[in-house]
Design an enzyme around this catalytic site. Structure first.
Site, PDB file in Angstrom:
ATOM      1  N   CYS A   1       0.271   3.889   2.667  1.00 51.88           N
ATOM      2  CA  CYS A   1       0.743   3.399   3.971  1.00 51.88           C
ATOM      3  C   CYS A   1       2.238   3.673   4.127  1.00 51.88           C
ATOM      4  O   CYS A   1       2.698   4.107   5.185  1.00 51.88           O
ATOM      5  CB  CYS A   1       0.503   1.897   4.114  1.00 51.88           C
ATOM      6  SG  CYS A   1      -1.221   1.410   3.959  1.00 51.88           S
TER       7      CYS A   1
ATOM      8  N   CYS B   1       0.834  -1.212   0.000  1.00 51.18           N
ATOM      9  CA  CYS B   1       0.000   0.000   0.000  1.00 51.18           C
ATOM     10  C   CYS B   1       0.867   1.259   0.000  1.00 51.18           C
ATOM     11  O   CYS B   1       1.543   1.551   0.993  1.00 51.18           O
ATOM     12  CB  CYS B   1      -0.929  -0.076   1.216  1.00 51.18           C
ATOM     13  SG  CYS B   1      -1.593   1.489   1.772  1.00 51.18           S
TER      14      CYS B   1
END
Lengths: 300, 102
Positions: free
Chosen positions: B34, B31
């Site tokens: 993230c 991600c």
């Protein structure tokens, strides 16, 4: 005073910073969130020349480091306004004001919301705007995609491999997106088209439980889905600068390929500019053009 | 302090029974947002002694993600006295997380 302020540190803004620094102009980049823009959501970029595969995160980080190494200064503040003082411009952020001789607006765009009650509260609890980001949470579950463009079609195809069942909800009966993609969807047993229909209600407790759709005749149907992927287009982030740049009816900045706006010394680059092709490579191209035009303006 | 890795085995000890408020970052390695958010969380962990910062890998701990109804990451949940007090979804600036802490 800075020579050029660049608003937005996505691919367009970062490329503009590289070009402006290489032309020996001082550069301040203002960014509301973090560098990279929406490309950081892409797990694998496969259509950018030279790099056959690169993650959006790695791409953004490389361009950011390149701009930084060349001497671009970064401040993480959201630009909320822009003032034209003739030879100088003032960029207003929540806490500060910054002056520059030229400004490049490279703010990009954000996801358009559905506008159904409860939507905001359910983001991250069943509602998503990015199938490749969040699809993994819906393995073996039932989901719906809303929209009729390429993004909606690509999202539905992606999710058809992950989820148990995919409903594609579209307010018309014809798709704007590519016919090849629609044809692929028609071949999938687990994809159902829900056409001439709009989402009218979201049913949830702690997370999304089902979605109510209503068709043109007023017939209501409830889709038991735990995920709703909204792909109804994007909204360019130009509103804070609307007093100095012309916007079209969809909110895009009206500027030709030279990235010039109606205000001397103010340029637009990237996804917030009205153009046919909004791609990573055209965003970086805009950055190069806008910076070159800004340098030309400063040297005139 | 640094960011503490948390999984299904030490979740109760590190988060539910923690003495301090905990910012728990539910994330995955694939991600991008993230990965972008991580330096912010590390900075909060380093700067503030009144907060604990934890990280939960959702691929390795899918049941925890499910328990907290998470369908988008990064998702940072603030736990106070073992219960969820607030959450933040997506890439946000440091101030947004500090505001949540109050």
């Amino acid at each position: 005073m800075t020579d050029i302020i660049i608003i937005g540190a996505g691919p367009a803004g970062l490329t503009a910073a590289i070009y402006a620094r290489r032309a020996a102009k001082s550069v301040l980049v203002l960014e509301a969130k973090s560098y990279g823009g929406q490309i950081i959501n892409t797990p694998d970029i496969e259509n950018y020349p030279v790099a056959a595969h690169i993650s959006g995160f790695d791409f953004a980080t490389k361009v950011y480091e390149q701009a930084k190494a060349l001497g671009a200064v970064f401040k993480f503040e959201k630009a909320v306004g822009l003032r034209d003082n003739g030879d100088t411009k003032t960029v207003i952020t929540a806490k500060n004001e910054y002056e520059a001789k030229a400004v490049i607006i490279a703010t990009g765009s954000e996801n358009r919301k559905l506008g159904v009650e409860g939507e905001d509260k359910l983001v991250g609890r069943g509602i998503s705007y990015c199938a490749t980001c969040d699809g993994a949470f819906f393995r073996k579950k039932d989901v719906a995609v809303v929209g009729g463009g390429n993004t909606a079609i690509e999202d539905a195809l992606y999710l058809a491999d992950v989820a148990d069942k995919v409903y594609l909800v579209h307010r018309r009966d014809a798709f704007r997106g590519e016919e090849a993609g629609v044809a692929k969807l028609r071949e999938r047993d687990n994809v159902e088209f829900v056409l001439n229909s709009v989402v009218t209600k979201l049913n949830a407790d702690r997370r999304l439980q089902s979605v109510e759709v209503t068709d043109r005749q007023g017939n209501v149907r409830v889709l038991e889905v735990s995920g709703l992927f909204v792909a109804v287009g994007r909204v360019p982030e130009n509103q804070n600068f609307a007093s100095l740049i012309e916007l079209d009816s969809a909110g895009y900045a009206v500027a030709a390929e030279d990235c010039l706006t109606g205000t001397a010394g103010v340029f637009v680059a990237g996804d917030n500019r009205r153009k046919e092709v909004h791609q990573l490579v055209t965003a970086t191209a805009d950055g190069a053009v806008a910076a070159t035009e800004a340098v030309k303006y400063l040297n005139a | 302090m640094s960011v503490i890795p948390v999984n299904e085995n030490n979740f109760e000890r590190e988060i539910i029974n923690a003495d301090l408020p905990v910012l728990a970052d539910f994330y995955a390695d694939w991600c991008g947002p993230c990965r972008m958010l991580r330096p912010t969380l590390e900075a909060i962990a380093a700067d503030r002694s009144d907060v604990k910062v934890a990280a939960v890998n959702i691929d390795e701990n899918p049941d925890l993600a499910d328990e907290f109804d998470i369908s988008s990451i990064p998702c940072v949940i603030l736990f106070k006295n073992g219960a969820e007090a607030d959450r933040s979804i997506g890439l946000v600036p440091r101030e947004a997380l500090e505001d949540m802490l109050g």
